[in-house]
Write a protein that holds these residues in place. Structure first.
Motif, PDB file in Angstrom:
ATOM      1  N   THR A 154       1.237  79.876  54.441  1.00  0.00           N
ATOM      2  CA  THR A 154       1.955  80.248  55.663  1.00  0.00           C
ATOM      3  C   THR A 154       1.646  79.282  56.798  1.00  0.00           C
ATOM      4  OG1 THR A 154       1.906  82.578  55.004  1.00  0.00           O
ATOM      5  CG2 THR A 154       2.324  82.117  57.322  1.00  0.00           C
ATOM      6  N   ALA A 155       0.406  78.791  56.857  1.00  0.00           N
ATOM      7  CA  ALA A 155       0.028  77.855  57.914  1.00  0.00           C
ATOM      8  C   ALA A 155       0.782  76.540  57.815  1.00  0.00           C
ATOM      9  CB  ALA A 155      -1.477  77.597  57.856  1.00  0.00           C
ATOM     10  N   LEU A 156       1.141  76.149  56.601  1.00  0.00           N
ATOM     11  CA  LEU A 156       1.641  74.795  56.368  1.00  0.00           C
ATOM     12  C   LEU A 156       3.124  74.712  56.079  1.00  0.00           C
ATOM     13  CD1 LEU A 156      -1.297  73.501  54.137  1.00  0.00           C
ATOM     14  CD2 LEU A 156      -0.955  73.180  56.579  1.00  0.00           C
ATOM     15  N   HIS A 157       3.818  75.856  55.940  1.00  0.00           N
ATOM     16  CA  HIS A 157       5.220  75.826  55.554  1.00  0.00           C
ATOM     17  C   HIS A 157       6.052  76.692  56.487  1.00  0.00           C
ATOM     18  CE1 HIS A 157       4.313  73.659  51.851  1.00  0.00           C
ATOM     19  NE2 HIS A 157       3.277  74.458  51.717  1.00  0.00           N
ATOM     20  N   GLY A 158       7.343  76.398  56.530  1.00  0.00           N
ATOM     21  CA  GLY A 158       8.205  77.132  57.437  1.00  0.00           C
ATOM     22  C   GLY A 158       7.822  76.823  58.867  1.00  0.00           C
ATOM     23  N   GLU A 193       9.167  73.955  49.206  1.00  0.00           N
ATOM     24  CA  GLU A 193      10.284  74.319  50.070  1.00  0.00           C
ATOM     25  C   GLU A 193      11.475  73.472  49.674  1.00  0.00           C
ATOM     26  OE1 GLU A 193       9.239  75.605  54.447  1.00  0.00           O
ATOM     27  OE2 GLU A 193       8.125  73.798  53.916  1.00  0.00           O
ATOM     28  N   ALA A 194      12.465  74.093  49.076  1.00  0.00           N
ATOM     29  CA  ALA A 194      13.629  73.342  48.620  1.00  0.00           C
ATOM     30  C   ALA A 194      14.815  73.629  49.535  1.00  0.00           C
ATOM     31  CB  ALA A 194      13.966  73.724  47.186  1.00  0.00           C
ATOM     32  N   PRO A 195      15.727  72.680  49.679  1.00  0.00           N
ATOM     33  CA  PRO A 195      16.960  72.949  50.429  1.00  0.00           C
ATOM     34  C   PRO A 195      17.852  73.890  49.618  1.00  0.00           C
ATOM     35  CG  PRO A 195      17.055  70.789  49.402  1.00  0.00           C
ATOM     36  CD  PRO A 195      15.667  71.314  49.156  1.00  0.00           C
ATOM     37  N   GLY A 308      12.747  81.862  44.197  1.00  0.00           N
ATOM     38  CA  GLY A 308      13.485  82.727  45.107  1.00  0.00           C
ATOM     39  C   GLY A 308      12.914  82.673  46.503  1.00  0.00           C
ATOM     40  N   ARG A 309      13.637  83.247  47.442  1.00  0.00           N
ATOM     41  CA  ARG A 309      13.191  83.310  48.831  1.00  0.00           C
ATOM     42  C   ARG A 309      12.271  84.514  48.990  1.00  0.00           C
ATOM     43  NH1 ARG A 309      14.474  78.314  50.837  1.00  0.00           N
ATOM     44  NH2 ARG A 309      16.677  77.826  50.496  1.00  0.00           N
ATOM     45  N   ASN A 310      10.987  84.265  49.143  1.00  0.00           N
ATOM     46  CA  ASN A 310      10.009  85.342  49.266  1.00  0.00           C
ATOM     47  C   ASN A 310       9.193  85.167  50.540  1.00  0.00           C
ATOM     48  OD1 ASN A 310      10.266  86.747  46.578  1.00  0.00           O
ATOM     49  ND2 ASN A 310       9.830  84.679  45.865  1.00  0.00           N
ATOM     50  N   GLU A 311       8.826  86.285  51.130  1.00  0.00           N
ATOM     51  CA  GLU A 311       8.004  86.224  52.339  1.00  0.00           C
ATOM     52  C   GLU A 311       6.518  86.152  52.007  1.00  0.00           C
ATOM     53  OE1 GLU A 311       9.003  89.533  54.770  1.00  0.00           O
ATOM     54  OE2 GLU A 311      11.009  88.808  55.259  1.00  0.00           O
ATOM     55  N   THR A 312       6.161  86.510  50.798  1.00  0.00           N
ATOM     56  CA  THR A 312       4.759  86.512  50.399  1.00  0.00           C
ATOM     57  C   THR A 312       4.606  85.841  49.043  1.00  0.00           C
ATOM     58  OG1 THR A 312       4.975  88.675  49.343  1.00  0.00           O
ATOM     59  CG2 THR A 312       4.271  88.658  51.641  1.00  0.00           C
ATOM     60  N   VAL A 324       8.570  78.414  44.341  1.00  0.00           N
ATOM     61  CA  VAL A 324       9.709  77.562  44.672  1.00  0.00           C
ATOM     62  C   VAL A 324      10.671  78.361  45.548  1.00  0.00           C
ATOM     63  CG1 VAL A 324      11.502  76.064  43.763  1.00  0.00           C
ATOM     64  CG2 VAL A 324       9.408  76.428  42.440  1.00  0.00           C
ATOM     65  N   GLU A 325      10.724  77.996  46.815  1.00  0.00           N
ATOM     66  CA  GLU A 325      11.522  78.744  47.787  1.00  0.00           C
ATOM     67  C   GLU A 325      12.962  78.220  47.794  1.00  0.00           C
ATOM     68  OE1 GLU A 325      10.479  81.357  50.068  1.00  0.00           O
ATOM     69  OE2 GLU A 325       8.915  81.470  48.539  1.00  0.00           O
ATOM     70  N   ILE A 326      13.773  78.760  46.917  1.00  0.00           N
ATOM     71  CA  ILE A 326      15.179  78.372  46.794  1.00  0.00           C
ATOM     72  C   ILE A 326      15.924  79.501  46.097  1.00  0.00           C
ATOM     73  CG2 ILE A 326      14.882  77.247  44.538  1.00  0.00           C
ATOM     74  CD1 ILE A 326      16.914  75.130  45.458  1.00  0.00           C
ATOM     75  N   GLU A 327      17.229  79.608  46.349  1.00  0.00           N
ATOM     76  CA  GLU A 327      18.025  80.619  45.658  1.00  0.00           C
ATOM     77  C   GLU A 327      18.028  80.318  44.153  1.00  0.00           C
ATOM     78  OE1 GLU A 327      19.213  83.366  46.898  1.00  0.00           O
ATOM     79  OE2 GLU A 327      18.339  82.770  48.813  1.00  0.00           O
ATOM     80  N   PRO A 328      17.797  81.334  43.308  1.00  0.00           N
ATOM     81  CA  PRO A 328      17.668  81.087  41.861  1.00  0.00           C
ATOM     82  C   PRO A 328      18.882  80.437  41.212  1.00  0.00           C
ATOM     83  CG  PRO A 328      16.837  83.273  42.420  1.00  0.00           C
ATOM     84  CD  PRO A 328      17.505  82.739  43.658  1.00  0.00           C
ATOM     85  N   ALA A 329      20.100  80.810  41.633  1.00  0.00           N
ATOM     86  CA  ALA A 329      21.295  80.322  40.936  1.00  0.00           C
ATOM     87  C   ALA A 329      21.374  78.794  40.955  1.00  0.00           C
ATOM     88  CB  ALA A 329      22.555  80.921  41.569  1.00  0.00           C
ATOM     89  N   GLY A 330      21.207  78.208  42.130  1.00  0.00           N
ATOM     90  CA  GLY A 330      21.281  76.757  42.232  1.00  0.00           C
ATOM     91  C   GLY A 330      20.141  76.061  41.518  1.00  0.00           C
TER      92      GLY A 330
END
Length: 567
Positions: A154-158, A193-195, A308-312, A324-330
């Protein structure tokens, strides 16, 4: 290497290094002794001693902003951490990653007139991105490692910024151990962090890492997604990939298996072992299936990527290596293409997909044999109900035994399958079904237990707003799951859990203008289901009477049909 005997302190020092920290500013004290020992004995970390905590924090802020990487702060217990606050506030609004580490007394001594004790955990809550409390007595080091990963990521991302780690430490504080290695329990979960769409180069790097490994894609609850279906179908076509999802994932991809409980409970331990993956790609919400979770937690040497996009940080299988912070479909579409390219280029002799196909065929055959011979019970009732629901209907499943019985079947043909599995409570199952049915032009069948129905009887007052609602209540005398799980089924106090007032469904249906049906055998059940399948604009309620205790025994027999013990 001789080091502090406090595992948590060695873990923190190792993880600081793993997350790119090179500099640590230490304010001296007594309670933070084991933290100082672990940090000073880590060869990656450089230390500076500054007595005044306020000055120390501002110097650390300047260092972090000057080098554009995180800097850690360490202090003793009591008011020391409060003196960090002005610099931490500045770091918060400058989006600068400071890692605040405060030593603390054991939890038992807070507010007990012991010296140098205040309520430290969360004391910087308004000016930090995240905080956690860890200690030197918790035996589950995997849990503490995951918590620390969550805070440090959390300290290093977003939105980068300061975080606070509060460490409860008990005396003695300066004991050492010969086995204290700086790499103890230092798992760093990679945060990617993926686009919106991963690049071709990145998807190829992932594919190269996965090439030659057995890949299991696992999906929990989520809404229908046509793009995801297509991508999972592409993955399932690869020889080294198996796609196993719960029906609540609403996946309708060719080659995907949506009855993991039926499959795994129909295999011998050796057959299950042969299906163990090297890498799990996990997506969606929480799994219902205990068998699948235990299977993956027991897969020695495997690793998990959470997609997926997760908060934790979600580490359900205790093997998380990548987030991996990205929508699964793509992600899955690009990954499937890159893996297929490598297969064409280098070849693939992995038969993992074929192993799952054969195991599934065998297990589902034994499941069908068992179901066909099952006497009147919750399991038999749900099986017969599912066979008589039109496939263009939506399905809402209550919690407890309702969802567990239903997920033993292949539900892939239904339009959509949902359940309140975010928290998994029995409250609101009927109300949720009423609301969902009001938004769908076709029929919505809801299967709940009598305890869930009793809890949410008030929702029937609004059933008229959902003409397509078909509510089926399996009345097994209340709390069927308590007859099933080992925790409660043999308790002398079990009656306190399973005996509930019978819901007056007939009277409520009449009062609210709903059609009412009841069934106590296969013939009356078939007749009621046929009547409910019409397009009448009036919602209907079907009450099915079973015995909870015998039903629980039949479910246990089903899950142990290959001498396995599952709940």
């Amino acid at each position: 290497m001789v080091n502090t005997d406090k595992t948590i302190c060695r873990m923190i020092a190792s993880m600081l290094a793993g997350y790119g920290v090179k500099d640590v500013v230490i304010s001296p004290g007594s309670r933070n002794t084991p933290l100082v020992m672990a940090i000073c004995r880590n060869p990656v970390l450089r230390t500076r001693q500054i007595v005044d905590e306020r000055t120390a924090a501002f110097i650390a802020l300047g260092m972090a902003s000057g080098c554009n990487r995180p800097v850690a702060l360490v202090c003793t217990s009591g008011s020391a951490v409060l003196n960090f606050a002005p610099a931490v506030a500045e770091a918060y609004y400058r989006k600068t990653p400071l890692i605040v580490i405060s030593a603390d007394r054991p939890r038992a001594w807070i507010d007990q007139d012991d010296s140098q004790t205040i309520r430290q955990h969360g004391v910087l809550g308004g000016i930090t991105q995240a905080s956690c409390a860890v200690d030197d007595v918790t035996e589950d080091v995997g849990f503490q490692n995951r918590v620390l990963n969550d805070v440090l990521a959390t300290a290093l991302h977003g939105r980068r910024g300061p975080v606070h780690i509060n460490v409860h430490l008990s005396a003695p504080l300066s004991d050492v151990t010969e086995s204290g290695d700086n790499n103890d329990f230092s798992r760093v979960i990679e945060y990617i962090e993926a686009p919106q769409v991963i690049s071709t180069a990145q998807s190829r790097r992932f594919a190269e890492y996965l090439h030659g490994r057995k890949i299991l894609v696992v999906g929990g609850f989520m809404p229908p997604d046509a793009r995801l279906n297509k991508a999972l179908g592409e993955l399932a076509a690869l020889p080294q990939v198996a796609v196993v999802v719960e029906a609540l994932a609403n996946v309708h991809a060719a080659g995907a298996y949506n009855s993991p409980s039926a499959i795994l409970s129909g295999l011998t331990p050796m057959e299950r072992s042969d299906l163990a993956p090297d890498v799990v790609l996990s997506f969606g919400g929480a799994l219902v299936n205990t068998q699948l979770k235990e299977f993956l937690r027991g897969a020695a040497g495997s690793e998990t990527w959470c997609i997926g996009r997760n908060e934790t940080t979600v580490d359900c299988f205790r093997t998380l290596s990548r987030r991996v912070e990205i929508e699964p479909a793509g992600f899955f579409h690009r990954l499937a293409g890159a893996m297929a390219f490598l297969n064409r280029k280098n070849g693939s002799t992995c038969g993992y997909s074929e192993k799952w196909r054969k195991a599934t065929a065998s297990a589902m055959a034994s499941s069908a044999d068992f179901m066909s011979a099952t006497p009147w019970s919750d399991l038999a009732v749900v099986s017969h109900i599912l066979q008589r629901i039109p496939h263009n209907a939506n399905l809402q499943l209550g919690n407890g035994m309702s969802v567990r019985n239903a997920l033993l079947h292949d539900l892939g043909a239904f339009h959509r399958v949902d359940s309140n599995r975010g928290v998994s409570g029995i409250d609101g199952c009927v109300g949720t079904a009423v609301g969902a049915a009001s938004m769908y032009n076709g029929l919505t069948y809801a299967i709940v237990g009598d305890m869930s129905a009793t809890y949410d009887m008030g929702a029937l007052a609004y059933a008229a707003m959902a003409p397509g609602l078909r509510l089926i209540v399996v009345n097994n005398g209340g709390g069927g799951i308590f007859h099933f799980v080992g925790t409660t089924r043999n308790l002398p106090e079990k009656d306190m859990m399973v005996n509930s007032p019978a819901p007056p469904l007939r009277q409520l249906a009449e009062a609210y203008g709903l059609r009412y049906f009841s069934a106590g055998d296969f013939g009356s059940l078939a007749a009621a289901m046929n009547s409910m399948a019409d397009r009448s604009p009036t919602p209907a309620v079907l009450e099915v009477f079973t015995d909870g205790e015998s039903s629980a025994g039949i479910m246990r027999s089903y899950l142990s049909r290959n001498n396995l013990t599952n709940e």
